[in-house]
Design an enzyme around this catalytic site. Structure first.
Site, PDB file in Angstrom:
ATOM      1  N   THR A 121       0.892  -1.167   0.000  1.00  0.00           N
ATOM      2  CA  THR A 121       0.000   0.000   0.000  1.00  0.00           C
ATOM      3  C   THR A 121       0.927   1.212   0.000  1.00  0.00           C
ATOM      4  O   THR A 121       1.613   1.475   0.980  1.00  0.00           O
ATOM      5  CB  THR A 121      -0.877   0.028   1.271  1.00  0.00           C
ATOM      6  OG1 THR A 121      -0.064  -0.371   2.388  1.00  0.00           O
ATOM      7  CG2 THR A 121      -2.043  -0.905   1.154  1.00  0.00           C
ATOM      8  N   LYS A 243      -2.718   0.661  13.609  1.00  0.00           N
ATOM      9  CA  LYS A 243      -1.493   0.501  12.817  1.00  0.00           C
ATOM     10  C   LYS A 243      -0.981   1.842  12.315  1.00  0.00           C
ATOM     11  O   LYS A 243       0.213   2.154  12.426  1.00  0.00           O
ATOM     12  CB  LYS A 243      -1.738  -0.445  11.639  1.00  0.00           C
ATOM     13  CG  LYS A 243      -0.537  -0.643  10.745  1.00  0.00           C
ATOM     14  CD  LYS A 243       0.651  -1.268  11.469  1.00  0.00           C
ATOM     15  CE  LYS A 243       1.877  -1.322  10.587  1.00  0.00           C
ATOM     16  NZ  LYS A 243       3.084  -1.824  11.261  1.00  0.00           N
ATOM     17  N   ARG A 250       5.690   7.441  15.255  1.00  0.00           N
ATOM     18  CA  ARG A 250       7.132   7.344  15.002  1.00  0.00           C
ATOM     19  C   ARG A 250       7.600   8.511  14.121  1.00  0.00           C
ATOM     20  O   ARG A 250       8.639   9.125  14.380  1.00  0.00           O
ATOM     21  CB  ARG A 250       7.447   6.011  14.347  1.00  0.00           C
ATOM     22  CG  ARG A 250       8.921   5.657  14.282  1.00  0.00           C
ATOM     23  CD  ARG A 250       9.069   4.196  14.022  1.00  0.00           C
ATOM     24  NE  ARG A 250      10.433   3.728  13.887  1.00  0.00           N
ATOM     25  CZ  ARG A 250      11.264   3.472  14.894  1.00  0.00           C
ATOM     26  NH1 ARG A 250      10.872   3.709  16.127  1.00  0.00           N
ATOM     27  NH2 ARG A 250      12.477   3.014  14.664  1.00  0.00           N
ATOM     28  N   CYS A 297       6.870   2.820   4.706  1.00  0.00           N
ATOM     29  CA  CYS A 297       5.952   2.747   5.852  1.00  0.00           C
ATOM     30  C   CYS A 297       5.865   4.093   6.553  1.00  0.00           C
ATOM     31  O   CYS A 297       4.920   4.841   6.347  1.00  0.00           O
ATOM     32  CB  CYS A 297       6.426   1.647   6.789  1.00  0.00           C
ATOM     33  SG  CYS A 297       6.546   0.062   5.947  1.00  0.00           S
ATOM     34  N   ARG A 365      12.703   2.511  -1.455  1.00  0.00           N
ATOM     35  CA  ARG A 365      11.559   3.435  -1.475  1.00  0.00           C
ATOM     36  C   ARG A 365      11.776   4.556  -0.452  1.00  0.00           C
ATOM     37  O   ARG A 365      12.064   4.287   0.707  1.00  0.00           O
ATOM     38  CB  ARG A 365      10.255   2.698  -1.182  1.00  0.00           C
ATOM     39  CG  ARG A 365       9.760   1.819  -2.335  1.00  0.00           C
ATOM     40  CD  ARG A 365       8.401   1.230  -1.995  1.00  0.00           C
ATOM     41  NE  ARG A 365       7.891   0.296  -2.983  1.00  0.00           N
ATOM     42  CZ  ARG A 365       7.680  -1.009  -2.739  1.00  0.00           C
ATOM     43  NH1 ARG A 365       7.974  -1.513  -1.557  1.00  0.00           N
ATOM     44  NH2 ARG A 365       7.184  -1.808  -3.677  1.00  0.00           N
TER      45      ARG A 365
HETATM   46  N1  LIG Z   1       8.130  -3.809   5.123  1.00  0.00           N
HETATM   47  C1  LIG Z   1       7.799  -3.667   6.387  1.00  0.00           C
HETATM   48  O1  LIG Z   1       8.644  -3.430   7.274  1.00  0.00           O
HETATM   49  C2  LIG Z   1       6.373  -3.747   6.783  1.00  0.00           C
HETATM   50  C3  LIG Z   1       5.364  -3.639   5.818  1.00  0.00           C
HETATM   51  N2  LIG Z   1       4.068  -3.668   6.228  1.00  0.00           N
HETATM   52  C4  LIG Z   1       2.986  -3.601   5.230  1.00  0.00           C
HETATM   53  O2  LIG Z   1       2.962  -4.851   4.511  1.00  0.00           O
HETATM   54  C5  LIG Z   1       2.542  -4.653   3.172  1.00  0.00           C
HETATM   55  C6  LIG Z   1       3.529  -5.330   2.231  1.00  0.00           C
HETATM   56  O3  LIG Z   1       4.767  -4.727   2.419  1.00  0.00           O
HETATM   57  P1  LIG Z   1       6.125  -5.462   1.981  1.00  0.00           P
HETATM   58  O4  LIG Z   1       6.019  -6.932   2.192  1.00  0.00           O
HETATM   59  O5  LIG Z   1       7.247  -4.714   2.608  1.00  0.00           O
HETATM   60  O6  LIG Z   1       6.133  -5.175   0.398  1.00  0.00           O
HETATM   61  P2  LIG Z   1       7.176  -5.739  -0.675  1.00  0.00           P
HETATM   62  O7  LIG Z   1       7.277  -4.686  -1.730  1.00  0.00           O
HETATM   63  O8  LIG Z   1       8.406  -6.233  -0.014  1.00  0.00           O
HETATM   64  O9  LIG Z   1       6.433  -7.035  -1.273  1.00  0.00           O
HETATM   65  C7  LIG Z   1       5.230  -6.928  -1.964  1.00  0.00           C
HETATM   66  C8  LIG Z   1       5.048  -8.233  -2.749  1.00  0.00           C
HETATM   67  O10 LIG Z   1       3.739  -8.225  -3.319  1.00  0.00           O
HETATM   68  C9  LIG Z   1       3.826  -8.686  -4.648  1.00  0.00           C
HETATM   69  N3  LIG Z   1       2.654  -8.191  -5.393  1.00  0.00           N
HETATM   70  C10 LIG Z   1       2.481  -6.998  -5.958  1.00  0.00           C
HETATM   71  N4  LIG Z   1       1.262  -6.958  -6.562  1.00  0.00           N
HETATM   72  C11 LIG Z   1       0.662  -8.150  -6.315  1.00  0.00           C
HETATM   73  C12 LIG Z   1      -0.594  -8.722  -6.636  1.00  0.00           C
HETATM   74  N5  LIG Z   1      -1.499  -8.024  -7.350  1.00  0.00           N
HETATM   75  N6  LIG Z   1      -0.872  -9.978  -6.219  1.00  0.00           N
HETATM   76  C13 LIG Z   1       0.041 -10.676  -5.498  1.00  0.00           C
HETATM   77  N7  LIG Z   1       1.255 -10.203  -5.156  1.00  0.00           N
HETATM   78  C14 LIG Z   1       1.548  -8.950  -5.571  1.00  0.00           C
HETATM   79  C15 LIG Z   1       5.149  -8.156  -5.160  1.00  0.00           C
HETATM   80  O11 LIG Z   1       5.581  -8.902  -6.287  1.00  0.00           O
HETATM   81  C16 LIG Z   1       6.029  -8.357  -3.927  1.00  0.00           C
HETATM   82  O12 LIG Z   1       6.630  -9.639  -3.930  1.00  0.00           O
HETATM   83  C17 LIG Z   1       2.410  -3.132   3.001  1.00  0.00           C
HETATM   84  O13 LIG Z   1       1.055  -2.774   3.145  1.00  0.00           O
HETATM   85  C18 LIG Z   1       3.199  -2.553   4.178  1.00  0.00           C
HETATM   86  O14 LIG Z   1       2.660  -1.317   4.593  1.00  0.00           O
HETATM   87  C19 LIG Z   1       3.701  -3.800   7.536  1.00  0.00           C
HETATM   88  C20 LIG Z   1       4.682  -3.923   8.502  1.00  0.00           C
HETATM   89  C21 LIG Z   1       6.066  -3.929   8.201  1.00  0.00           C
HETATM   90  C1  LIG Z   2       6.207   2.131  14.689  1.00  0.00           C
HETATM   91  C2  LIG Z   2       7.381   1.394  14.185  1.00  0.00           C
HETATM   92  O1  LIG Z   2       8.370   1.267  14.853  1.00  0.00           O
HETATM   93  N1  LIG Z   2       7.270   0.864  12.950  1.00  0.00           N
HETATM   94  C3  LIG Z   2       8.362   0.090  12.403  1.00  0.00           C
HETATM   95  C4  LIG Z   2       8.692   0.616  11.011  1.00  0.00           C
HETATM   96  O2  LIG Z   2       9.779  -0.090  10.544  1.00  0.00           O
HETATM   97  P1  LIG Z   2      10.693   0.462   9.327  1.00  0.00           P
HETATM   98  O3  LIG Z   2      11.259  -0.727   8.653  1.00  0.00           O
HETATM   99  O4  LIG Z   2       9.932   1.463   8.511  1.00  0.00           O
HETATM  100  O5  LIG Z   2      11.960   1.156  10.005  1.00  0.00           O
HETATM  101  P2  LIG Z   2      12.123   2.358  11.025  1.00  0.00           P
HETATM  102  O6  LIG Z   2      13.103   1.927  12.050  1.00  0.00           O
HETATM  103  O7  LIG Z   2      10.821   2.879  11.472  1.00  0.00           O
HETATM  104  O8  LIG Z   2      12.875   3.481  10.111  1.00  0.00           O
HETATM  105  C5  LIG Z   2      12.175   4.209   9.153  1.00  0.00           C
HETATM  106  C6  LIG Z   2      13.099   5.369   8.733  1.00  0.00           C
HETATM  107  O9  LIG Z   2      13.221   6.301   9.812  1.00  0.00           O
HETATM  108  C7  LIG Z   2      14.594   6.516  10.128  1.00  0.00           C
HETATM  109  N2  LIG Z   2      14.690   6.690  11.583  1.00  0.00           N
HETATM  110  C8  LIG Z   2      14.224   5.707  12.397  1.00  0.00           C
HETATM  111  C9  LIG Z   2      14.261   5.887  13.767  1.00  0.00           C
HETATM  112  C10 LIG Z   2      14.804   7.086  14.302  1.00  0.00           C
HETATM  113  O10 LIG Z   2      14.898   7.285  15.520  1.00  0.00           O
HETATM  114  N3  LIG Z   2      15.270   8.041  13.441  1.00  0.00           N
HETATM  115  C11 LIG Z   2      15.218   7.866  12.099  1.00  0.00           C
HETATM  116  O11 LIG Z   2      15.655   8.750  11.346  1.00  0.00           O
HETATM  117  C12 LIG Z   2      15.333   5.291   9.620  1.00  0.00           C
HETATM  118  O12 LIG Z   2      16.664   5.613   9.277  1.00  0.00           O
HETATM  119  C13 LIG Z   2      14.514   4.918   8.379  1.00  0.00           C
HETATM  120  O13 LIG Z   2      14.961   5.655   7.258  1.00  0.00           O
HETATM  121  O14 LIG Z   2       7.565   0.472  10.169  1.00  0.00           O
HETATM  122  C14 LIG Z   2       7.084  -0.891  10.051  1.00  0.00           C
HETATM  123  C15 LIG Z   2       5.878  -0.872   9.129  1.00  0.00           C
HETATM  124  O15 LIG Z   2       4.788  -0.596   9.561  1.00  0.00           O
HETATM  125  O16 LIG Z   2       6.102  -1.151   7.968  1.00  0.00           O
HETATM  126  C16 LIG Z   2       6.686  -1.384  11.432  1.00  0.00           C
HETATM  127  O17 LIG Z   2       6.137  -2.690  11.355  1.00  0.00           O
HETATM  128  C17 LIG Z   2       7.897  -1.344  12.312  1.00  0.00           C
HETATM  129  O18 LIG Z   2       7.566  -1.834  13.611  1.00  0.00           O
END
Ligand SMILES: NC(=O)C1=CN([C@@H]2O[C@H](COP(=O)(O)OP(=O)(O)OC[C@H]3O[C@@H](n4cnc5c(N)ncnc54)[C@H](O)[C@@H]3O)[C@@H](O)[C@H]2O)C=CC1
Ligand SMILES: CC(=O)N[C@@H]1[C@@H](OP(=O)(O)OP(=O)(O)OC[C@H]2O[C@@H](n3ccc(=O)[nH]c3=O)[C@H](O)[C@@H]2O)O[C@H](C(=O)O)[C@@H](O)[C@@H]1O
Length: 468
Positions: A121, A243, A250, A297, A365
């Protein structure tokens, strides 16, 4: 009117939504592999999630549009790097027949009775939430939706998306009345680098249903998936808000840290030292100043509220502005440092260390490294860029940098070094040795990772939040 209790779907799998089977029987059906699961999206979060679901249920089909991902998983491997244990866990799940992958989402939707959405997303150029992938997947699920099915969204969504977008879409395109299938929002609260540990139960799992039965079912499902507590909130919109609030907290907190960090020069103190000391009492948890806030995120989630709701959100918007200004602030610290050393930036060579948005995660990204390279290049400097975690140097080359291997830069000579992302591999780099013979090397430390160089002979140290 809910569907019949122990009735089964056309394929013989038990109905889950509306089943009046006792919870133990539903748990047994789920963990006994009687409920086919489809996980849509096998990325950084989706593959670990599908693997944990496979460990619990033994009957998971992962769906991804990337044929390379599908092939890799079906060979028992993981394309997701930097996740301890994931490669083995995927291999074991595939070898056990608990996990298979496919590009055919419709076939997977036909066969599944529990559908889990974990696709990206993002936001578009206007910072509007881009739900096109999620709605595309919901359409795919609708094609195979049956009475008694359950749909779980784990992708982070703007609050109200399940209620106002996904539920009507599934009902209208699936041809199943909303009273006969379930939909819940169960956010992924996981950090890359510890995904399996987090998904298995590092934190309580939040669940919220579009109706009471959906909430009940989501609570039951995640009671099996997550070893920690399951917190059922009032509804799906509340769960979506949980969420997004976590991420917005953050981003605003980092914005405060960055604004405080920018006081370092005038205060003539190391602001990060003051922050660490302030955080020693429980009511203070100021985050860290840095070169910028990247990933898909934290910089994106505030827009799930700012753009989507009319309520005044100037604090969230201001925090976004503060954080988005940090890459330019960091680049200008380098340009200013060069001028201080009598070097015209147009004649300077600068090394940028670290391109991914944070250490160890191959994700570009919203990385702050790109605007930093752009800023330096537009000032006329020759920019070399290095990051062993990613092999995608193309965006930085387009921005004017020469992307180098870490082994190649060791004997280079630069006028300035800018550390943007502190990859562990940089430990081996003798940064001062990269400087010129006849004047100080400008070092801009974007992550307080090189503070030992402060005051070092031959180094003009500028640390974001430390002394600039
Ligand atoms: N990356 C993170 O740290 C976190 C991400 N999220 C959430 O999880 C979700 C997914 O994020 P990521 O896994 O990081 O993304 P990602 O970009 O790593 O993976 C997305 C996957 O979905 C696939 N995809 C794209 N379009 C598709 C479709 N139409 N059908 C099936 N597969 C498809 C892509 O090929 C790719 O393998 C997002 O909504 C993000 O906000 C939540 C917590 C942590
Ligand atoms: C609230 C929270 O801590 N969310 C986490 C976050 O993980 P994410 O992979 O985005 O990394 P992050 O540690 O938040 O860093 C994001 C960005 O912010 C920067 N960053 C991070 C912490 C900080 O004190 N200062 C700072 O500048 C990092 O360098 C990075 O560029 O976003 C994830 C998500 O929702 O995708 C979530 O699951 C993770 O638990």
């Amino acid at each position: 009117m809910s569907s019949d209790l122990t009735s089964t779907a056309a394929d013989g799998a038990p109905h889950v939504y509306g089943s009046s089977d006792a919870p133990d029987e539903l748990n047994a059906a789920l963990t006994g592999g009687e409920v086919p699961v489809a996980v849509y999206g096998l990325g950084k979060m989706g593959l670990p999630l599908a693997t944990v679901y496979a460990e619990v249920t033994g009957n998971v089909t992962g769906v991804d549009v990337d044929p390379g991902v599908v092939r890799r998983v079906n060979r028992g491997g993981s394309h997701v790097t930097g996740e301890p244990g994931l490669d083995d866990a995927v291999g074991e799940a595939v070898a056990a027949g608990a996990l298979t992958a496919t590009g055919d989402g419709e076939a997977a939707a036909e066969a599944a009775r529990l559908h889990v959405i974990i696709v990206p997303t993002l936001i578009d150029e206007g910072n509007e939430p881009d739900l096109s992938v999620v709605t595309e997947v919901a359409g795919t699920i609708a094609a195979g939706l049956e009475p008694g099915d359950m749909v779980v969204a784990e992708s982070t969504l703007p609050p109200r998306t399940c209620r106002d977008t996904l539920l009507p879409l599934l009902e209208s395109e699936g041809g199943v009345p909303r009273e006969e299938f379930g939909l819940a929002f169960c956010p992924e609260r996981t950090s890359s680098g510890r995904a399996l540990e987090d998904i298995r139960g590092a934190y309580p799992k939040i669940v919220g249903g579009v109706d009471d039965e959906s909430g009940r079912l989501a609570e039951l499902i995640y009671g099996n998936v997550n070893s920690n507590d399951v917190i059922r909130v009032s509804d799906a919109t509340t769960a979506e808000a949980v969420k997004v609030f976590e991420g917005v907290y953050r981003d605003v907190n980092i914005g405060l840290a960055n604004e405080l960090g920018r006081h370092a020069g005038e205060l003539d103190v190391d602001v990060t030292e003051a922050i660490e000391a302030a955080n020693t009492q429980p009511f203070c948890e100021i985050h860290r100043p840095g070169a910028g806030v990247g990933g898909h995120c934290i910089p994106y989630y505030p827009h799930f509220l700012i753009q989507e709701f009319d309520v005044d959100s100037r604090l969230m918007e201001t925090a976004r502005d503060v954080n988005e200004a940090m890459p330019a602030y960091t680049a200008n610290a380098a340009l200013d440092g060069l001028l201080n050393e009598g070097v015209d930036p147009a004649d300077a060579s600068v090394l940028v260390l670290g391109l991914t948005y944070r250490p160890g995660v191959d994700e570009l990204r919203a990385t702050p490294a790109l605007p930093i390279v752009e800023e330096l290049s537009s000032a006329g400097t020759d920019v070399d860029a290095v990051d062993p975690v990613t092999d995608d140097g193309e965006p930085f080359e387009r921005a004017g940098a020469a992307v180098r291997d870490l082994d190649d830069v060791g004997d280079g000579t630069y006028d300035a070094v800018v550390l943007v992302t502190d990859q562990p591999a940089f430990e081996s780099l003798d940064v001062p040795a990269l400087g010129p013979e006849d004047r100080d090397l400008v070092v801009v430390d974007g992550r307080q990772a090189l503070t030992e160089l402060r005051g070092r002979d031959g180094v003009a140290y500028r640390g974001v939040g430390v002394n600039v």
